[in-house]
Scaffold this active site. Structure first.
Site, PDB file in Angstrom:
ATOM      1  N   ARG A  87       0.821  -1.214   0.000  1.00  0.00           N
ATOM      2  CA  ARG A  87       0.000   0.000   0.000  1.00  0.00           C
ATOM      3  C   ARG A  87       0.851   1.258   0.000  1.00  0.00           C
ATOM      4  O   ARG A  87       0.293   2.351  -0.023  1.00  0.00           O
ATOM      5  CB  ARG A  87      -0.880   0.014   1.249  1.00  0.00           C
ATOM      6  CG  ARG A  87      -2.340  -0.432   1.024  1.00  0.00           C
ATOM      7  CD  ARG A  87      -2.973  -0.454   2.382  1.00  0.00           C
ATOM      8  NE  ARG A  87      -4.392  -0.320   2.452  1.00  0.00           N
ATOM      9  CZ  ARG A  87      -5.250  -1.337   2.572  1.00  0.00           C
ATOM     10  NH1 ARG A  87      -4.817  -2.576   2.534  1.00  0.00           N
ATOM     11  NH2 ARG A  87      -6.529  -1.102   2.729  1.00  0.00           N
ATOM     12  N   ARG A 149      -9.773   6.424   4.592  1.00  0.00           N
ATOM     13  CA  ARG A 149      -9.226   5.304   3.813  1.00  0.00           C
ATOM     14  C   ARG A 149      -9.051   5.680   2.346  1.00  0.00           C
ATOM     15  O   ARG A 149      -8.062   5.294   1.710  1.00  0.00           O
ATOM     16  CB  ARG A 149     -10.138   4.070   3.951  1.00  0.00           C
ATOM     17  CG  ARG A 149      -9.999   3.424   5.324  1.00  0.00           C
ATOM     18  CD  ARG A 149     -11.210   2.591   5.691  1.00  0.00           C
ATOM     19  NE  ARG A 149     -11.333   1.382   4.890  1.00  0.00           N
ATOM     20  CZ  ARG A 149     -12.467   0.687   4.786  1.00  0.00           C
ATOM     21  NH1 ARG A 149     -13.552   1.092   5.413  1.00  0.00           N
ATOM     22  NH2 ARG A 149     -12.499  -0.399   4.070  1.00  0.00           N
TER      23      ARG A 149
HETATM   24  P1  AMP Z   1      -8.275  -3.754   4.276  1.00  0.00           P
HETATM   25  O1  AMP Z   1      -9.000  -4.915   4.859  1.00  0.00           O
HETATM   26  O2  AMP Z   1      -7.276  -4.163   3.219  1.00  0.00           O
HETATM   27  O3  AMP Z   1      -9.209  -2.676   3.780  1.00  0.00           O
HETATM   28  O4  AMP Z   1      -7.408  -3.101   5.462  1.00  0.00           O
HETATM   29  C1  AMP Z   1      -8.030  -2.585   6.609  1.00  0.00           C
HETATM   30  C2  AMP Z   1      -7.071  -1.640   7.330  1.00  0.00           C
HETATM   31  O5  AMP Z   1      -5.908  -2.355   7.743  1.00  0.00           O
HETATM   32  C3  AMP Z   1      -6.548  -0.489   6.503  1.00  0.00           C
HETATM   33  O6  AMP Z   1      -7.444   0.594   6.462  1.00  0.00           O
HETATM   34  C4  AMP Z   1      -5.259  -0.166   7.249  1.00  0.00           C
HETATM   35  O7  AMP Z   1      -5.533   0.505   8.458  1.00  0.00           O
HETATM   36  C5  AMP Z   1      -4.741  -1.546   7.604  1.00  0.00           C
HETATM   37  N1  AMP Z   1      -3.908  -2.122   6.538  1.00  0.00           N
HETATM   38  C6  AMP Z   1      -4.186  -3.224   5.777  1.00  0.00           C
HETATM   39  N2  AMP Z   1      -3.193  -3.483   4.919  1.00  0.00           N
HETATM   40  C7  AMP Z   1      -2.255  -2.522   5.113  1.00  0.00           C
HETATM   41  C8  AMP Z   1      -1.008  -2.231   4.498  1.00  0.00           C
HETATM   42  N3  AMP Z   1      -0.513  -2.985   3.508  1.00  0.00           N
HETATM   43  N4  AMP Z   1      -0.316  -1.155   4.982  1.00  0.00           N
HETATM   44  C9  AMP Z   1      -0.788  -0.396   5.962  1.00  0.00           C
HETATM   45  N5  AMP Z   1      -1.975  -0.597   6.574  1.00  0.00           N
HETATM   46  C10 AMP Z   1      -2.710  -1.654   6.152  1.00  0.00           C
END
Ligand code: AMP
Length: 191
Positions: A87, A149
């Protein structure tokens, strides 16, 4: 085969990753799922990330790179699907290095293209459906966190589109169609 699914929150990365697990015996590596699991099981790291995640900000590169490094040491099966990782540019560089060290390649970077109005609708619906099914919505599936986000996506993650384009690895897929149509388009790209 190792691939990245790239796209903003609500683009359908997790749904399509699940199909690839079913169709190709690949392993889904979702850092979001790993972080939620750490939070739910109440580990020290889980406590550190809980607030950041609920707010919609990114957790540190160090934490997520560490999580991915651990998983890459396990079974590879049909290859890895990186879902929600990398990310940031630092994470992308780190992933490249980890794969190099393992003698593995990154075969495709698939960008799921959607428009922002659709994302907001999808995420609001995802939260409503979770509640209707008797569960609870993700702590970050609300309008306030969604704004953060989306901003994190555009500020920190969207530069990866140019990064992988310049490396000749980026392939765009229309993420606005029906789930089955997107699945078929991805299958066409992967061959
Ligand atoms: P997701 O389920 O991929 O939408 O991730 C949920 C949350 O987890 C994100 O909004 C971030 O707070 C954290 N997160 C997930 N993947 C990452 C990543 N690769 N780098 C940083 N934060 C992450």
């Amino acid at each position: 085969m190792n691939i990245i699914l790239l796209g903003p929150p609500g683009a359908g990365k997790g749904t399509q990753a699940q199909h690839l697990v079913d169709d190709r015996n690949m392993i889904q590596l979702s850092t979001g799922d790993m972080l939620r699991a750490a939070k739910d099981s109440g580990t020290e790291m889980g406590k550190v990330v809980a607030d950041v995640m609920a707010r919609g900000d990114l957790v540190t590169d160090e934490i997520v790179i560490g999580l991915i490094r651990e998983k890459l040491e396990g079974d590879k099966q049909g290859g890895f699907i990186f879902d929600g990782f990398p990310r940031t540019l630092a994470q992308a560089d780190a992933l490249g290095q980890l794969l190099d060290e393992m003698g593995e390649s990154l075969d495709h970077v698939i960008e799921l293209q959607v428009n922002d109005d659709v994302l907001v609708d999808r995420i609001v619906n995802r939260a409503k459906e979770a509640v209707a099914a008797g569960g609870t919505a993700r702590a970050d599936d609300n309008a306030e966190s969604l704004k953060v986000r989306l901003m994190a996506y555009y500020k920190q993650t969207s530069p990866l589109i140019g990064y992988y384009y310049a490396k000749g690895q980026l392939q765009g897929v229309d993420g606005l169609g029906q789930i089955a149509e997107v699945r078929a388009e991805i299958a066409g790209v992967l061959g």
